[in-house]
Each structure stands twice: as structure tokens, then as C-alpha cells.
Design an enzyme around this catalytic site. Structure first.
Site, PDB file in Angstrom:
ATOM      1  N   ASP A 235      38.282  33.812  45.483  1.00  0.00           N
ATOM      2  CA  ASP A 235      37.339  34.585  46.553  1.00  0.00           C
ATOM      3  C   ASP A 235      37.387  33.535  47.663  1.00  0.00           C
ATOM      4  OD1 ASP A 235      37.062  36.728  45.220  1.00  0.00           O
ATOM      5  OD2 ASP A 235      35.004  36.654  44.722  1.00  0.00           O
TER       6      ASP A 235
ATOM      7  N   LYS B  97      37.995  44.116  49.271  1.00  0.00           N
ATOM      8  CA  LYS B  97      37.264  44.796  48.428  1.00  0.00           C
ATOM      9  C   LYS B  97      36.909  46.100  49.302  1.00  0.00           C
ATOM     10  CE  LYS B  97      35.197  41.150  45.520  1.00  0.00           C
ATOM     11  NZ  LYS B  97      35.850  41.450  44.444  1.00  0.00           N
TER      12      LYS B  97
ATOM     13  N   GLY C 157      29.030  36.658  39.981  1.00  0.00           N
ATOM     14  CA  GLY C 157      28.092  35.763  40.770  1.00  0.00           C
ATOM     15  C   GLY C 157      27.133  34.848  40.019  1.00  0.00           C
TER      16      GLY C 157
END
Length: 299
Positions: free
Chosen positions: A24, A81, A153
Site C-alpha cells: 500500500d 481499490k 490496519g
């Protein structure tokens, strides 16, 4: 025949990043760090999952201009995404030339019942799954890659491990029924439990694995986490918050790439795990309120 060719093309791209790490990134600088570290691809997004979790609100597709800036800055594939069920976000991402679309539970779902019909797109899709049923339903919709959902996360790999074990156990059941000639049980499993066509079940039975590549995602924060998932049978890993929320992103990114490629060499993994700086602060899953669990989105 055209459908088959399209599926083969999409799955072929997914195989190109096999054994690699998808990282990411939120800007050009991070994308360049990922590329230099040896990432197979980057996932361009405005907020990493850890920030989405903390900041809350509705998480949507990233600004196309930001994605294009990252595409222009690196030579490796760029993914992005879209919200679950939001086929227009997917259309936009396809139109700007992203290499793969992640129909992601990390973003706020646009449709709580229906996923995107991925067969209507030229761009390949990756989707998350917690078990064999979710994985095969996404493949039936046209997904070219599956990943564990994990719990994004958190920096906590426990949910990714749970989801990979569930997929592996489901595959073992399918293979076992098939090898014992228990076709009636397979038909019942396909119809009532997995809710997919028998054709896909038989493909799994023949291959003894998913018919598409299966990556690990959600909570991977260390080289050992990456190697753990690879030893469990994953074809590669996604790393979200774990790199750029750590103390030394450049070194940690390289270490995770090394561990993914050399997942069966504990001495090397130990070596690259030295002096990485502080890892991202993790979250225990039992501390997360039920309504805040991202992996429950999209079944």
C-alpha cells in the site's frame, strides 16, 4: 470461448505477481520506496487501512489524479481499490488504466448484498475471502486473484492465519470427497454450503487448490508474518499499514520482500529481521468493537 480467453488473460496477470509483495502506498515517494525494495506491485490509496480505521467516515475510491501520479512514477503494476458493489468506481479505475482492481472491504461498501460483476470488466480483480465459500463465490463472479481478508490496519496477523486455514480446510474437504467418490456430498456442499456451481468445485478438486492465485493480506507487519503466510500456502502477500506505519519503512519493505521470496529459510528471515526499527503498533482483535470489524463486510 471469448470468456475463457478473457479469464485466462486476467488470471495470467495475477500470476505475474506470484511470490511477490504488493505494498500500500499513498504518494509517489512511498511508491518509489516500494519499487526500490522489490515490490511486485503497489496499491495506490489515499489512506492506509490503519488511518481509515482511526479516522472513520465513509472510505471511497481514491482520487484518480493521485493514482495516475503514482502510475507515472513507477514501472511496476499499480492497483487501486473500489468499494464492494460499486461498479462505477471500478469503471473509473479501469478507464484510467489501473493494472488490477481490489474490490475491497477496507472501503465502505456501496452494496451490502451484491458484489461487482467482475466478468463485465477487462481489468482483473482481486477480492478478499475468509473461507472457501467466499473465495469461490468471488471467483464465480470473475475475480482473478483471492486474498485473505485478515483484519486490515491492525498489524495483527491472527485473522489472516484464521482465514487461510479455513480456505485450506475447505479445499481438503472438497478433495477428500472427490477422491472417495462422494459426488452426492460434493453436490450438496456446492449447493447448500459454498453456493457456487459444481464446475468450480470440480476444478478445485482437480487442482487441489484455488483455481486462481491466493495472497495473504490483513495484519502482516513483519518478515516473519510474511513467511508464515507463505508457508501456509499463500502465493504472495499484501502489506498495508505495516510498512509505512513502522519506524524504518525502507529497510522493513526490503526485509518483507526477502522473507516472502525465501519463506522457507529461517536463518535468512532471522537475518533480515535484525535492526528493522519499531514495528507498527498492533491492535488486539478482541479490542475492536463488532461493528468496526472490516472482514465481515461482503460475504
Amino acid at each position: 470461448m471469448k470468456k475463457l480467453g478473457t479469464d485466462l488473460l486476467k488470471r495470467g496477470f495475477a500470476k505475474m505477481v506470484k511470490h511477490g509483495v504488493v505494498m500500500d502506498v499513498t504518494n509517489v515517494e512511498q511508491a518509489k520506496i516500494a519499487e526500490e525494495a522489490g515490490a511486485a506491485a503497489v496499491m495506490a490509496l489515499e489512506r492506509v487501512p490503519a488511518d481509515i480505521r482511526v479516522q472513520g467516515g465513509v472510505a471511497r475510491m481514491s482520487d484518480p489524479d493521485m493514482i495516475l501520479e503514482i502510475k507515472d512514477a513507477v514501472s511496476i503494476p499499480v492497483m487501486a481499490k473500489a468499494r464492494i458493489g460499486h461498479f462505477v468506481e471500478a469503471q473509473v479505475l479501469e478507464s484510467i488504466g489501473v493494472d488490477m482492481i481490489d474490490e475491497s472491504e477496507v472501503l465502505t461498501p456501496a452494496d451490502e448484498i451484491n458484489h461487482i460483476n467482475k466478468k463485465a470488466f477487462t481489468a482483473p480483480f482481486v477480492c478478499g475471502a475468509r473461507n472457501l465459500g467466499e473465495a469461490l463465490r468471488r471467483i464465480d463472479e470473475g475475480a482473478a486473484m483471492i486474498r485473505t481478508k485478515g483484519e486490515a490496519g491492525t498489524g495483527n496477523v491472527v485473522e489472516a492465519v484464521k482465514h487461510m486455514r479455513a480456505v485450506n480446510e475447505g479445499i481438503a474437504r472438497v478433495v477428500g470427497y472427490h477422491e472417495m467418490g462422494l459426488e452426492a456430498e460434493l453436490v450438496q456442499m456446492a449447493r447448500n454450503e459454498l453456493k457456487v456451481p459444481m464446475e468450480i468445485i470440480l476444478e478445485v478438486a482437480k487442482l487441489k487448490r484455488l483455481p486462481v492465485v491466493n495472497f495473504a493480506a490483513g495484519g502482516i507487519a513483519t518478515p516473519a508474518d510474511a513467511a508464515l503466510m507463505m508457508q501456509m500456502g499463500c502465493d504472495g502477500v499484501f502489506v498495508g499499514s505495516g510498512i509505512f506505519k513502522s519506524g524504518n519503512p525502507e529497510i522493513r519493505a526490503k526485509a518483507i520482500v526477502e522473507a516472502t521470496y525465501n519463506f522457507d529459510k529461517p536463518e535468512l528471515i532471522g537475518e533480515v529481521s535484525k535492526n528493522l526499527g519499531e514495528a507498527m503498533v498492533g491492535i488486539n482483535i478482541d479490542q475492536i468493537p463488532e461493528e468496526m470489524l472490516l472482514a465481515k463486510r461482503g460475504i
